[in-house]
Design an enzyme around this catalytic site. Structure first.
Site, PDB file in Angstrom:
ATOM      1  N   GLU A  70      -3.952   7.057  -4.429  1.00 38.03           N
ATOM      2  CA  GLU A  70      -4.434   6.450  -5.680  1.00 38.03           C
ATOM      3  C   GLU A  70      -5.813   6.964  -6.050  1.00 38.03           C
ATOM      4  OE1 GLU A  70      -4.272   2.148  -5.626  1.00 38.03           O
ATOM      5  OE2 GLU A  70      -2.231   2.255  -4.887  1.00 38.03           O
ATOM      6  N   ARG A  88       0.858  -1.181   0.000  1.00 42.70           N
ATOM      7  CA  ARG A  88       0.000   0.000   0.000  1.00 42.70           C
ATOM      8  C   ARG A  88       0.896   1.232   0.000  1.00 42.70           C
ATOM      9  NH1 ARG A  88      -3.504  -2.821  -1.299  1.00 42.70           N
ATOM     10  NH2 ARG A  88      -5.556  -3.146  -0.367  1.00 42.70           N
ATOM     11  N   HIS A 109      -1.585  -0.296  -9.741  1.00 43.36           N
ATOM     12  CA  HIS A 109      -2.121  -1.242  -8.733  1.00 43.36           C
ATOM     13  C   HIS A 109      -2.625  -2.527  -9.395  1.00 43.36           C
ATOM     14  CE1 HIS A 109      -4.190  -1.555  -4.539  1.00 43.36           C
ATOM     15  NE2 HIS A 109      -3.906  -2.750  -5.023  1.00 43.36           N
TER      16      HIS A 109
HETATM   17  C1  8YV Z   1      -6.838  -6.113  -4.954  1.00 43.75           C
HETATM   18  C2  8YV Z   1      -5.121  -5.596  -3.165  1.00 43.75           C
HETATM   19  O1  8YV Z   1      -6.904  -6.208  -6.311  1.00 43.75           O
HETATM   20  O2  8YV Z   1      -6.349  -7.352  -2.204  1.00 43.75           O
HETATM   21  C3  8YV Z   1      -5.676  -6.371  -2.036  1.00 43.75           C
HETATM   22  O3  8YV Z   1      -5.395  -5.975  -0.872  1.00 43.75           O
HETATM   23  O4  8YV Z   1      -4.376  -4.721  -2.955  1.00 43.75           O
HETATM   24  C4  8YV Z   1      -5.425  -5.796  -4.590  1.00 43.75           C
HETATM   25  O5  8YV Z   1      -4.471  -6.670  -5.093  1.00 43.75           O
HETATM   26  C5  8YV Z   1      -7.808  -5.079  -4.475  1.00 43.75           C
HETATM   27  O6  8YV Z   1      -7.658  -4.811  -3.127  1.00 43.75           O
HETATM   28  C6  8YV Z   1      -9.216  -5.487  -4.714  1.00 43.75           C
HETATM   29  O7  8YV Z   1     -10.109  -4.819  -3.831  1.00 43.75           O
END
Ligand code: 8YV
Length: 329
Positions: free
Chosen positions: A273, A244, A291
């Site tokens: 983002e 993140r 992302h």
């Molecule tokens: C997802 C992600 O695509 O799952 C996670 O925490 O960061 C991503 O890879 C995204 O969160 C889907 O809501």
């Protein structure tokens, strides 16, 4: 006997067709056909009407929104692993269960981390831009030189599922594995990965050649890589983030990259983002991705199946398998 009323499930984004079709069969599902992220009023409407909300990382499920939730909202079955977009404490106080989709995006995210690590150290994006620009004048003994990763030290901040999957791959590329975690991992895992544990993150940072961020974003990890800590990295160090953006002070990182105080960065995630610090866009020594760490068709279907199982077990009166507890984060 009258048929039991199906729960109202509101899905905030477009999911794979097979998942949406199955959800339509099982639940009274409200889909988002054109995938436009819902605005504040649409989210309020969703929490007012839903029995189950299926949000993603792009939906901010904060205390203010939850204060508007109708009495029927009992489950937030998030489509994703990270839960930093959900106010877990408020959800618990309101008796709302939260689930996520762990495990199924581990390998894809580890692949992408490795890809970014190689891309930044071997200048893949720069090379590609050069060829596409038409300015490439041909091979040269000292052109487009990157750095060898074989034999270098990789520091992993957060040796959880994804961190470990990355470590396995990185060993195959000749990197030695170092890590910092809140808790030291089991000696068997450490042994298998030949990983060196650093209780002090500061001490580890000062010794690494490449740093990868693989911990979740929580109040405790917000700007864990602060301006002060980033300064501990040596100028030849590369940094990769597929976790993140909030874990790293993006402005401080950008300043260091601009000044050549770091060798480069591979970033799949950003602090605000989809906004990206405009200065990052001007730098050659960064590889920037939108992302997409877990963005595989297989992964998205697995995530959707997890969401369905979590909803189904919950409405059948059982504890869903992927319940998220505040204490986990
Ligand atoms: C997802 C992600 O695509 O799952 C996670 O925490 O960061 C991503 O890879 C995204 O969160 C889907 O809501």
């Amino acid at each position: 006997m009258p048929e039991k009323k199906k729960p109202v499930v509101v899905v905030t984004r477009k999911l794979p067709d097979v998942i949406e079709t199955r959800m339509m069969e099982l639940f009274d599902t409200r889909l988002n056909h054109d995938d436009t992220p819902p605005g504040p009023s649409e989210l309020i409407e969703a929490v007012k009407t839903a029995d189950v909300l299926v949000p993603t990382v792009t939906d901010r499920i904060d205390a203010r929104l939850l204060s508007q939730a109708g009495p029927n909202l009992r489950l937030i079955a998030s489509f994703g692993t990270g839960v930093d977009h959900i106010d877990l404490k408020t959800a618990r106080q309101r008796g709302i269960t939260v689930t996520n989709t762990p495990g199924v995006l581990t390998e894809d995210t580890a692949d992408m981390t490795m890809a970014l690590l190689l891309a930044v150290s071997r200048r893949l994006s720069e090379g590609e831009r050069l060829v596409r620009s038409g300015d490439w004048k041909g091979w040269g003994p000292t052109t487009m030189l990157g750095h060898r990763i074989w034999g270098k030290r990789l520091g992993i901040v957060g040796l959880g599922r994804i961190g470990q999957a990355l470590a396995k791959r990185a060993r195959g590329f000749g990197l030695s594995i170092h890590y910092h975690n809140r808790r030291r991992v089991h000696p068997e895992i450490e042994g298998e990965l030949e990983a060196t544990y650093w209780e002090s993150l500061d001490q580890m940072l000062a010794r690494m050649d490449i740093l990868s961020i693989n911990c979740p974003h929580t109040p405790a990890t917000y700007h864990l890589l602060s301006a002060r800590r980033l300064q501990l990295l040596r100028p030849h160090c590369y940094i990769v983030n597929t976790s993140r953006g909030e874990v790293v002070d993006e402005n401080a990182l950008t300043r260091m990259l601009q000044k050549g105080e770091l060798a480069g960065a591979g970033l799949d995630v950003f602090e605000h983002e989809p906004a990206v610090n405009p200065k990052l866009l001007t730098l050659d020594n960064v590889v920037l991705l939108p992302h997409m760490g877990s963005a595989t068709i297989e992964g998205r279907i697995d995530m959707g199946e997890k969401v369905i199982i979590n909803i189904k077990t919950f409405i059948d009166g059982h504890a869903p398998p992927d319940r998220v507890l505040e204490a986990m984060f």
